[in-house]
Design a protein around this motif. Structure first.
Motif, PDB file in Angstrom:
ATOM      1  N   ALA A 166       0.829  -1.205   0.000  1.00  0.00           N
ATOM      2  CA  ALA A 166       0.000   0.000   0.000  1.00  0.00           C
ATOM      3  C   ALA A 166       0.859   1.249   0.000  1.00  0.00           C
ATOM      4  N   ALA A 167       1.945   1.228   0.774  1.00  0.00           N
ATOM      5  CA  ALA A 167       2.832   2.386   0.830  1.00  0.00           C
ATOM      6  C   ALA A 167       3.569   2.594  -0.485  1.00  0.00           C
ATOM      7  N   THR A 168       3.964   1.510  -1.130  1.00  0.00           N
ATOM      8  CA  THR A 168       4.642   1.617  -2.428  1.00  0.00           C
ATOM      9  C   THR A 168       3.737   2.272  -3.463  1.00  0.00           C
ATOM     10  N   SER A 169       2.495   1.810  -3.564  1.00  0.00           N
ATOM     11  CA  SER A 169       1.549   2.390  -4.520  1.00  0.00           C
ATOM     12  C   SER A 169       1.266   3.853  -4.186  1.00  0.00           C
ATOM     13  N   TYR A 170       1.157   4.148  -2.910  1.00  0.00           N
ATOM     14  CA  TYR A 170       0.891   5.521  -2.467  1.00  0.00           C
ATOM     15  C   TYR A 170       2.040   6.448  -2.881  1.00  0.00           C
ATOM     16  N   LEU A 171       3.274   6.021  -2.673  1.00  0.00           N
ATOM     17  CA  LEU A 171       4.429   6.840  -3.049  1.00  0.00           C
ATOM     18  C   LEU A 171       4.492   7.064  -4.555  1.00  0.00           C
ATOM     19  N   ARG A 172       4.168   6.047  -5.315  1.00  0.00           N
ATOM     20  CA  ARG A 172       4.211   6.195  -6.767  1.00  0.00           C
ATOM     21  C   ARG A 172       3.160   7.195  -7.241  1.00  0.00           C
ATOM     22  N   ARG A 173       1.986   7.171  -6.626  1.00  0.00           N
ATOM     23  CA  ARG A 173       0.969   8.168  -6.974  1.00  0.00           C
ATOM     24  C   ARG A 173       1.419   9.562  -6.564  1.00  0.00           C
ATOM     25  N   TRP A 174       2.001   9.662  -5.401  1.00  0.00           N
ATOM     26  CA  TRP A 174       2.419  10.948  -4.861  1.00  0.00           C
ATOM     27  C   TRP A 174       3.502  11.600  -5.725  1.00  0.00           C
ATOM     28  N   LEU A 175       4.496  10.821  -6.119  1.00  0.00           N
ATOM     29  CA  LEU A 175       5.684  11.382  -6.772  1.00  0.00           C
ATOM     30  C   LEU A 175       5.606  11.385  -8.293  1.00  0.00           C
ATOM     31  N   PHE A 176       4.882  10.428  -8.890  1.00  0.00           N
ATOM     32  CA  PHE A 176       5.004  10.238 -10.339  1.00  0.00           C
ATOM     33  C   PHE A 176       3.669  10.245 -11.083  1.00  0.00           C
ATOM     34  N   ALA A 177       2.568  10.578 -10.401  1.00  0.00           N
ATOM     35  CA  ALA A 177       1.268  10.555 -11.065  1.00  0.00           C
ATOM     36  C   ALA A 177       1.133  11.643 -12.128  1.00  0.00           C
ATOM     37  N   SER A 178       1.979  12.666 -12.082  1.00  0.00           N
ATOM     38  CA  SER A 178       1.874  13.757 -13.059  1.00  0.00           C
ATOM     39  C   SER A 178       2.446  13.385 -14.422  1.00  0.00           C
ATOM     40  N   ASP A 179       3.124  12.259 -14.512  1.00  0.00           N
ATOM     41  CA  ASP A 179       3.724  11.873 -15.786  1.00  0.00           C
ATOM     42  C   ASP A 179       2.657  11.419 -16.779  1.00  0.00           C
ATOM     43  N   PRO A 180       2.854  11.709 -18.059  1.00  0.00           N
ATOM     44  CA  PRO A 180       1.854  11.332 -19.069  1.00  0.00           C
ATOM     45  C   PRO A 180       1.844   9.833 -19.318  1.00  0.00           C
ATOM     46  N   LEU A 181       0.713   9.364 -19.808  1.00  0.00           N
ATOM     47  CA  LEU A 181       0.682   7.993 -20.314  1.00  0.00           C
ATOM     48  C   LEU A 181       1.525   7.923 -21.580  1.00  0.00           C
ATOM     49  N   PRO A 182       2.192   6.805 -21.851  1.00  0.00           N
ATOM     50  CA  PRO A 182       2.250   5.600 -21.023  1.00  0.00           C
ATOM     51  C   PRO A 182       3.404   5.601 -20.009  1.00  0.00           C
ATOM     52  N   VAL A 183       4.133   6.748 -19.850  1.00  0.00           N
ATOM     53  CA  VAL A 183       5.255   6.771 -18.912  1.00  0.00           C
ATOM     54  C   VAL A 183       4.803   6.401 -17.505  1.00  0.00           C
ATOM     55  N   SER A 184       3.655   6.915 -17.064  1.00  0.00           N
ATOM     56  CA  SER A 184       3.194   6.641 -15.708  1.00  0.00           C
ATOM     57  C   SER A 184       2.966   5.157 -15.469  1.00  0.00           C
ATOM     58  N   LEU A 185       2.701   4.391 -16.551  1.00  0.00           N
ATOM     59  CA  LEU A 185       2.488   2.951 -16.397  1.00  0.00           C
ATOM     60  C   LEU A 185       3.759   2.222 -15.986  1.00  0.00           C
ATOM     61  N   LEU A 186       4.922   2.838 -16.253  1.00  0.00           N
ATOM     62  CA  LEU A 186       6.187   2.181 -15.923  1.00  0.00           C
ATOM     63  C   LEU A 186       6.314   1.893 -14.437  1.00  0.00           C
ATOM     64  N   SER A 187       5.679   2.711 -13.601  1.00  0.00           N
ATOM     65  CA  SER A 187       5.823   2.557 -12.153  1.00  0.00           C
ATOM     66  C   SER A 187       4.605   1.933 -11.489  1.00  0.00           C
ATOM     67  N   LYS A 188       3.641   1.472 -12.286  1.00  0.00           N
ATOM     68  CA  LYS A 188       2.461   0.836 -11.712  1.00  0.00           C
ATOM     69  C   LYS A 188       2.795  -0.589 -11.272  1.00  0.00           C
ATOM     70  N   ARG A 189       2.410  -0.917 -10.047  1.00  0.00           N
ATOM     71  CA  ARG A 189       2.760  -2.233  -9.518  1.00  0.00           C
ATOM     72  C   ARG A 189       2.116  -3.357 -10.321  1.00  0.00           C
TER      73      ARG A 189
END
Length: 348
Positions: free
Chosen positions: A105-128
């Motif tokens: 849960a913390a990993t997903s939360y951090l990825r949303r917090w820090l990298f959610a502003s990236d455009p698709l499909p770049v943001s998919l790179l960090s999706k668990r």
């Protein structure tokens, strides 16, 4: 060296880790080709004997069929630092995202917090959900290599900008690999550290007292339950003169987890005592303490980990984050990152 309980919370280690914790020797043979070391002086000598190999690094090992050059590594570190500092200064996502199974849960939360502003499909790179599938990872990597997208003016992270600015397919492939590795290494490591600290602090009634100095809590967590619990070095002649147990064909496993718990180096080594760090200006200069590696081979993101973990814990505790249910023991599986597994719930 394994305590039965930490305050009123116990830790159940994987059998292989439990076997290591039962070792009394500081230099011991693990198997026919591997020697384990927890002696602080010998560990320092092993690290200093030769430079770390590219293949021994988690983030900067070869990618897309080529080595990662020093300038690319440096740009990645700087970009990640910009993104973390920017994230710490921005409002976090709703704390309900911290509810669930930790550290995931913390990993997903951090990825949303820090990298959610990236455009698709770049943001998919960090999706668990993507990173857990080799097939999906390859598909997304290829898609980003061909079309990284373009964020809005001033939007997106510095790491994503490196992908968009890459010249040529090969450079872009490496930028994609570095994005994936850097975000995963940072978020997974910080989530593991924060989760270990949350468990060691104990139930909600004890967290209030521990919050007076979360920085000290995190340094003590790095001592007792360090996520980076082992460093691995491939064998070679550089190590044979350091100890008679080490042969030219032997790989060497260095164990901060064992060194941090040894009574030769620490007073009350199995006790969770954040107060031992009170007044310590530079914890990394403490003898027999190696939370991020030795000089010359330290974690490339060490200056980001503790501040981000402290910010994450602060958000959680401000929103009533607590360990869920009556359970008083938690598993620590055999993984590259040492992390306690438990369920937590944020307050409404």
């Amino acid at each position: 060296m394994a305590p039965a309980a930490v305050r009123d919370h116990s830790v159940v280690y994987a059998p292989r880790i439990q076997e290591l914790l039962a070792r009394e020797e500081k230099v011991f043979r693990i198997d026919a080709t591997t020697v384990g070391v927890s002696d602080c002086h010998l560990m320092a000598e092993v690290v200093a004997a030769r430079p770390v190999l590219a293949t021994e690094r988690s983030v900067f090992k070869p990618a897309a069929g080529a080595d990662i050059h020093h300038d690319s590594a440096t740009r990645t570190i700087r970009a990640l630092g910009q993104d973390v500092m920017a994230g710490i200064r921005t409002p976090p996502p709703p704390a309900r995202g911290l509810s669930g199974s930790w550290p995931y849960a913390a990993t997903s939360y951090l990825r949303r917090w820090l990298f959610a502003s990236d455009p698709l499909p770049v943001s998919l790179l960090s999706k668990r959900g993507i990173t857990r599938s080799d097939t999906l990872s390859r598909v997304v990597d290829r898609a980003v290599t061909v079309w990284p997208g373009s964020g809005a003016e001033g939007g997106g992270t510095a790491l994503a900008e490196q992908i968009r600015d890459a010249s040529g397919t090969q450079d872009r492939k490496q930028a994609v690999a570095l994005y994936r590795r850097a975000t995963a290494t940072l978020c997974d490591g910080v989530a593991a550290l924060a989760g270990n600290a949350l468990w060691l602090m104990g139930p909600a009634r004890e967290q209030r007292g521990a919050r007076a100095d979360l920085t000290a809590v995190l340094w003590e967590t790095l001592r007792l339950l360090p996520p980076a619990w082992m460093l691995y070095r491939k064998g070679g002649d550089a190590y044979t003169a350091l100890h008679p147990e080490i042969r030219p064909t032997d790989n060497v496993a260095l164990f901060p987890l064992l060194m941090h718990r040894h009574p030769d180096y620490w007073t009350d080594p199995l006790e969770f005592r954040p107060e031992r760090w009170a007044g310590v200006a530079d914890p990394e200069k403490t003898p027999a303490f190696m939370p991020f590696g030795f000089e010359g081979a330290r974690c490339w993101a060490k200056h980001l980990v503790v501040p981000l973990a402290e910010r994450l814990l602060t958000v959680g505790l401000d929103n009533g984050l607590a360990i869920r249910g009556p359970r008083r023991d938690a598993e620590v599986p055999l993984r590259s990152l040492l992390s306690v597994r438990f369920d937590a719930e944020a307050g409404s």
